[in-house]
Design an enzyme around this catalytic site. Sequence first.
Site, short mmCIF file in Angstrom:
data_model
loop_
_atom_site.label_atom_id
_atom_site.label_comp_id
_atom_site.label_asym_id
_atom_site.label_seq_id
_atom_site.Cartn_x
_atom_site.Cartn_y
_atom_site.Cartn_z
N HIS A 359 0.87 -1.18 0.00
CA HIS A 359 0.00 0.00 0.00
C HIS A 359 0.91 1.23 0.00
CE1 HIS A 359 -3.25 -2.65 2.06
NE2 HIS A 359 -3.33 -2.72 0.74
N GLU A 362 1.40 3.94 2.86
CA GLU A 362 1.81 3.52 4.21
C GLU A 362 3.33 3.59 4.30
OE1 GLU A 362 -0.14 -0.26 4.64
OE2 GLU A 362 -2.12 0.65 4.53
N HIS A 455 3.01 -2.85 7.19
CA HIS A 455 1.93 -1.93 6.82
C HIS A 455 1.89 -0.74 7.77
CE1 HIS A 455 -0.61 -4.30 3.88
NE2 HIS A 455 0.26 -5.22 4.28
N GLU A 528 1.38 -4.08 11.61
CA GLU A 528 0.70 -2.79 11.46
C GLU A 528 1.33 -1.76 12.39
OE1 GLU A 528 -1.73 -2.05 9.36
OE2 GLU A 528 -2.46 -4.01 8.68
#
Length: 635
Positions: A359, A362, A455, A528
Amino acid sequence: MRDNIHRRTCHSSFSYSSFDDEEELEDEEQVKAPAEEECSHKSEDVSRVSPLPRTTQVVFEIQSGRAVPRLREPRHLYGVSGHVSQTLPRWPHEWEVIPGEIQHIVHMDRNKCSSPGHVMCLFVLNVHVCADKDNYFLGSRVGGRRSSLTAAAVSLSGPDDITLLFEGRFESGNLLKATRVGEFDYELSLRTDLYTEKHTQWFYFRVRNTRAGVRYRFTITNLLKVTSLYEEGQLPLFYSEEEARIQGVGWHRVGQQVSYQRNGRHHADQPCYSLSWTFCFPYDQDTCYLAHCFPYTYSNLWAHLSEIERDPHRSRFCKVRTLCRSLAGNLVPVLTVTNPSHREDRIHKPAVVLTARIHPGETNSSWVMRGILNFLLGDSPDAALLRDAFVFKLVPMLNPDGVIVGNYRCSLTGRDLNRNYKSILRDSFPTVWATHTMVQRLCDERKVLLYCDLHGHSRKHNVFTYGCENPRPADRHPHERVFPLMLSKNCPDMFSFGSCKFKVQRSKEGTGRVSLWRLGVLNSFTLETSFCGSNIGKRKGTHFSTQDLEMLGAQFCDTLLDYCDPDRTKYSACLRELQEIMRQEAGLPIDIKPTDTSLTDHEASTSGSNSSQTDGPPTHLQAFDKVVTVVLLSR
């Protein structure tokens, strides 16, 4: 070439075995062998017929069911040294790009969270690039569109004109429109991910013609997420070229009167939300930048990899090769990190696979990856032990096309790559196809101990993981949860084990985490990292800096050592703790008092972004479908 192995190329540049870089490292060690050993071979009976020498320069492609041999491309084409032109970013050919490279220094400090006048449109991104909802990717070139740049919507009337000048047409930049609605009040709109109508989150733009000591208000008016960490203390990032030159200050947080709220507008049938903040520029006539998170561009990545390749020490155990080319033709590097070893030792090394930036918005994931890489290439005994014990495969930028154009979530297909690991459309999703194939081959060759995809998260604080596990009774061993628990103990002020989840949802089957777990990788995670910072421990109420993110990468490596320590004391203690927590949650008798790290899969509303709007075929294939349908109907 290894006997009985016929390899099929998965992409134009992805044709080498995962052993190749280790063989190269082994060959470098063999050069140092004593001259006497070479002489002993010369004394052998030359009349004996010698077998063909082993080679890694021949690869096989399957054509019409037959294995057709060809020579591998020269080795130097895979690296970056001496071939800088191969690593220049390629843009969609209709895209306008301002000339020159933007460079920033990085600030390491931690930051605490904490009526309209004449309307004038100041900056509008070239409309034909974004407005046509049916447009799709057609081709790319270095530097983007070749025609002259479109001028800004307004120009300054003179030296006393205090109008700010905005620009977002540079690598990773994102700004669609800027409108002056008051003397020092500006409304901004972000561009959606290219070839989509969704995903306005990432912003990164330049401002010139500033005035010091004046309080400005910026309001981004077309954000689409219902909730945001800007409601809970997150501040935008700011960079001043003058401040960097005079004081050595890089990116840092700014903003007062920060608000995030629904504004009554709509985009693509979705309600829009406004992010508003006030701040002051530190210098007159400065060039400044604002961003959602610390930028890390495709060019930044190649600059770092070039430094490694030029370093005679680090390049001994780090080989940079090309995994594949992206849809736009950008090189996707894969790094092999391990200490040189003999083949019989090398074959027993388990693999660790790490990926980032699937992504593109990010960017914090790139800083964590940078911390991992710098630790692995360092001189510490722990780094050397990791290189002795494992073969690391690192793919630091899975979506370079999205990174270059300033997307938040999608590639140039207009789709989320992290929902397409199971896709058979190799040409549309080359990076995830090549990554899946690489891991599949690694699983065939050796044990893959761990896979982790890095991420960023826009709605939760701290650092946490999403993992995979089969449903089990409460008294079975939760081995898949041991690594995250160990990481939480090594990073108690950043990592929240209570925020981790381990359920495998059907909607996540196309993610890297789940699809590679299905290949047999027990420890398959998504790491994350909050765009904001921590709300636990000593770091409660602070933003994460780039130093924090790189330190997290180092702690990740340190946790690998704990996880694989031959002394199983730490592992066994974590396993017992997890078992007791799970028994407690199941209402079974417990032996010890569990910690406050709950394993409940909670916070479903903030579990991540919904990519259902960007599922489905790539936009260019959908457009082709429409053309075929029209042709058939016209017959």
